[in-house]
Design a protein around this motif. Structure first.
Motif, PDB file in Angstrom:
ATOM      1  N   VAL A 174     -24.442 -13.352 -42.013  1.00 31.77           N
ATOM      2  CA  VAL A 174     -25.024 -12.107 -41.528  1.00 31.77           C
ATOM      3  C   VAL A 174     -26.388 -12.441 -40.918  1.00 31.77           C
ATOM      4  O   VAL A 174     -27.263 -12.985 -41.588  1.00 31.77           O
ATOM      5  N   ILE A 175     -26.554 -12.135 -39.645  1.00 31.59           N
ATOM      6  CA  ILE A 175     -27.793 -12.410 -38.925  1.00 31.59           C
ATOM      7  C   ILE A 175     -28.629 -11.138 -38.892  1.00 31.59           C
ATOM      8  O   ILE A 175     -28.153 -10.081 -38.459  1.00 31.59           O
ATOM      9  N   VAL A 176     -29.863 -11.230 -39.364  1.00 36.41           N
ATOM     10  CA  VAL A 176     -30.765 -10.071 -39.441  1.00 36.41           C
ATOM     11  C   VAL A 176     -31.838 -10.236 -38.360  1.00 36.41           C
ATOM     12  O   VAL A 176     -32.632 -11.178 -38.397  1.00 36.41           O
ATOM     13  N   LEU A 177     -31.855  -9.308 -37.399  1.00 40.20           N
ATOM     14  CA  LEU A 177     -32.777  -9.377 -36.266  1.00 40.20           C
ATOM     15  C   LEU A 177     -33.930  -8.396 -36.436  1.00 40.20           C
ATOM     16  O   LEU A 177     -33.721  -7.236 -36.815  1.00 40.20           O
ATOM     17  N   ASP A 178     -35.122  -8.863 -36.118  1.00 42.41           N
ATOM     18  CA  ASP A 178     -36.291  -7.987 -36.080  1.00 42.41           C
ATOM     19  C   ASP A 178     -36.342  -7.368 -34.682  1.00 42.41           C
ATOM     20  O   ASP A 178     -36.612  -8.040 -33.700  1.00 42.41           O
ATOM     21  N   GLY A 179     -36.067  -6.065 -34.618  1.00 42.69           N
ATOM     22  CA  GLY A 179     -36.065  -5.372 -33.336  1.00 42.69           C
ATOM     23  C   GLY A 179     -37.242  -4.434 -33.153  1.00 42.69           C
ATOM     24  O   GLY A 179     -37.213  -3.543 -32.300  1.00 42.69           O
ATOM     25  N   SER A 180     -38.292  -4.621 -33.936  1.00 45.74           N
ATOM     26  CA  SER A 180     -39.463  -3.734 -33.852  1.00 45.74           C
ATOM     27  C   SER A 180     -40.287  -4.061 -32.608  1.00 45.74           C
ATOM     28  O   SER A 180     -40.043  -5.043 -31.905  1.00 45.74           O
ATOM     29  N   ASN A 181     -41.304  -3.235 -32.379  1.00 48.03           N
ATOM     30  CA  ASN A 181     -42.166  -3.425 -31.211  1.00 48.03           C
ATOM     31  C   ASN A 181     -43.000  -4.705 -31.286  1.00 48.03           C
ATOM     32  O   ASN A 181     -43.584  -5.135 -30.278  1.00 48.03           O
ATOM     33  N   SER A 182     -43.056  -5.318 -32.458  1.00 41.16           N
ATOM     34  CA  SER A 182     -43.850  -6.540 -32.608  1.00 41.16           C
ATOM     35  C   SER A 182     -43.175  -7.748 -31.957  1.00 41.16           C
ATOM     36  O   SER A 182     -43.803  -8.801 -31.827  1.00 41.16           O
ATOM     37  N   TYR A 184     -41.742  -9.522 -28.749  1.00 45.41           N
ATOM     38  CA  TYR A 184     -41.767  -9.518 -27.282  1.00 45.41           C
ATOM     39  C   TYR A 184     -41.908 -10.959 -26.785  1.00 45.41           C
ATOM     40  O   TYR A 184     -42.681 -11.736 -27.331  1.00 45.41           O
ATOM     41  N   PRO A 185     -41.132 -11.375 -25.784  1.00 43.85           N
ATOM     42  CA  PRO A 185     -40.077 -10.598 -25.114  1.00 43.85           C
ATOM     43  C   PRO A 185     -38.761 -10.667 -25.887  1.00 43.85           C
ATOM     44  O   PRO A 185     -38.502 -11.636 -26.599  1.00 43.85           O
ATOM     45  N   TRP A 186     -37.937  -9.662 -25.719  1.00 44.31           N
ATOM     46  CA  TRP A 186     -36.646  -9.593 -26.401  1.00 44.31           C
ATOM     47  C   TRP A 186     -35.682 -10.659 -25.872  1.00 44.31           C
ATOM     48  O   TRP A 186     -34.770 -11.087 -26.574  1.00 44.31           O
ATOM     49  N   ASP A 187     -35.894 -11.094 -24.640  1.00 48.34           N
ATOM     50  CA  ASP A 187     -35.010 -12.104 -24.051  1.00 48.34           C
ATOM     51  C   ASP A 187     -35.000 -13.397 -24.867  1.00 48.34           C
ATOM     52  O   ASP A 187     -33.983 -14.082 -24.943  1.00 48.34           O
ATOM     53  N   SER A 188     -36.125 -13.741 -25.476  1.00 39.31           N
ATOM     54  CA  SER A 188     -36.170 -14.961 -26.284  1.00 39.31           C
ATOM     55  C   SER A 188     -35.293 -14.834 -27.529  1.00 39.31           C
ATOM     56  O   SER A 188     -34.700 -15.811 -27.989  1.00 39.31           O
ATOM     57  N   VAL A 189     -35.204 -13.612 -28.075  1.00 37.26           N
ATOM     58  CA  VAL A 189     -34.349 -13.368 -29.237  1.00 37.26           C
ATOM     59  C   VAL A 189     -32.880 -13.500 -28.850  1.00 37.26           C
ATOM     60  O   VAL A 189     -32.088 -14.159 -29.542  1.00 37.26           O
ATOM     61  N   THR A 190     -32.500 -12.870 -27.733  1.00 35.59           N
ATOM     62  CA  THR A 190     -31.104 -12.928 -27.304  1.00 35.59           C
ATOM     63  C   THR A 190     -30.696 -14.350 -26.901  1.00 35.59           C
ATOM     64  O   THR A 190     -29.552 -14.758 -27.118  1.00 35.59           O
ATOM     65  N   ALA A 191     -31.640 -15.119 -26.334  1.00 33.71           N
ATOM     66  CA  ALA A 191     -31.334 -16.509 -25.962  1.00 33.71           C
ATOM     67  C   ALA A 191     -31.081 -17.350 -27.210  1.00 33.71           C
ATOM     68  O   ALA A 191     -30.136 -18.154 -27.258  1.00 33.71           O
ATOM     69  N   PHE A 192     -31.916 -17.165 -28.236  1.00 35.14           N
ATOM     70  CA  PHE A 192     -31.722 -17.879 -29.489  1.00 35.14           C
ATOM     71  C   PHE A 192     -30.402 -17.482 -30.144  1.00 35.14           C
ATOM     72  O   PHE A 192     -29.652 -18.330 -30.639  1.00 35.14           O
TER      73      PHE A 192
END
Length: 277
Positions: A174-182, A184-192
């Motif tokens: 189960v992968i838990v993602l931090d999607g809060s405003n803190s 940025y950028p979100w693209d780095s999260v999706t790339a990882f």
């Protein structure tokens, strides 16, 4: 002038006895250098690495192992049969044994298995040829076990022998993602996330993946068992958007994933088999 010492009779008898014992352990033979036969093959393929005399109903042969056949792209290896006593010089024939040397229900890695490194004749007919660097794949892992072919007197593969075990890669992640405003950028999260998922072997009997995103609230992007292949999970993951939020509820996100993201029907005591990332 000092007298020369006499040889002791006991020593002479012992030396003669030792020489007799050694000669009894030796076997002599003659080498016919006038009527010798030469078998030629690619030196770069290590033609002649192993050699065995062989005989079947068709006649006499010399079996020659060539473990680097197939280079430079791969070194699968093979065995040649070379005819003897036919009255004329006939070429050696490659048997293509690796093609039929196979273990069912296994993802095989035959490249560079150096087949023909071991070559042993069978007193009951046929012979055994082996490739010590044969491997099979479980997910992204390779297990090098080696493989041997039991070859019939007519040069047909009867059976393939390798200590292969069933792949056991069942794991719930189960992968838990931090999607809060803190974040940025979100693209780095999706790339990882994309890079991580591409390395997983996802399937009903392999790894299962679920994703939870948290900010001020917790959202189940998808649960375990929803997708049955890596490709399906990658497509779903690319659709995940950042939920945002001024608060970062990390503990709530992890606790929610722990309690609600397991497979349906899995009891609480088996949650230790799941991973949270």
């Amino acid at each position: 002038m000092a007298p020369r010492p006499r040889a002791r009779p006991g020593v002479a008898v012992a030396c003669c006895w030792l020489l007799t014992v050694v000669l009894r352990c030796c076997v002599s033979f003659n080498v016919d250098v006038k009527n010798s036969m030469t078998f030629s093959g690619p030196v770069e393929d290590m033609f002649g690495y192993t050699v065995q005399q062989y005989e079947n109903e068709e006649g006499k042969w010399v079996l020659i192992g060539s473990p680097l056949v197939g280079q430079p792209k791969n070194r699968t290896g093979d065995v040649y049969k070379c005819p003897v006593g036919r009255g004329e010089s006939l070429p050696c024939v490659k048997l293509d044994l690796p093609v039929n040397t196979s273990i069912p229900n296994v993802t095989e890695v035959k490249e560079n298995m150096t087949f023909g490194s071991t070559l042993v004749t069978n007193p009951n007919g046929g012979f055994l040829a082996c490739g010590p660097l044969y491997a099979y794949r479980c997910g992204h892992l390779h297990y090098t076990t080696g493989i041997c072919s039991d070859v019939s007197p007519t040069f047909q593969v009867v059976n393939s022998i390798a200590p292969v075990q069933e792949c056991s890669t069942q794991l719930d992640i189960v992968i838990v993602l931090d999607g809060s405003n803190s974040i940025y950028p979100w693209d780095s999260v999706t790339a990882f996330l994309n890079d991580l998922l591409e390395r997983m072997d996802i399937g009903p009997k392999q790894t299962q993946v679920g994703i939870v995103q948290y900010g001020e609230n917790v959202t189940h992007e998808f649960n375990l068992n929803k997708y049955s292949s890596t490709e399906e999970v990658l497509v779903a993951a690319k659709k995940i958007v950042q939920r945002g939020g001024r608060q970062t509820m990390t503990a709530l996100g992890i606790d929610t994933a722990r309690r609600h993201s397991r497979k349906p029907g899995v009891p609480e005591e088996e949650l230790k088999k799941s991973w949270l990332l």
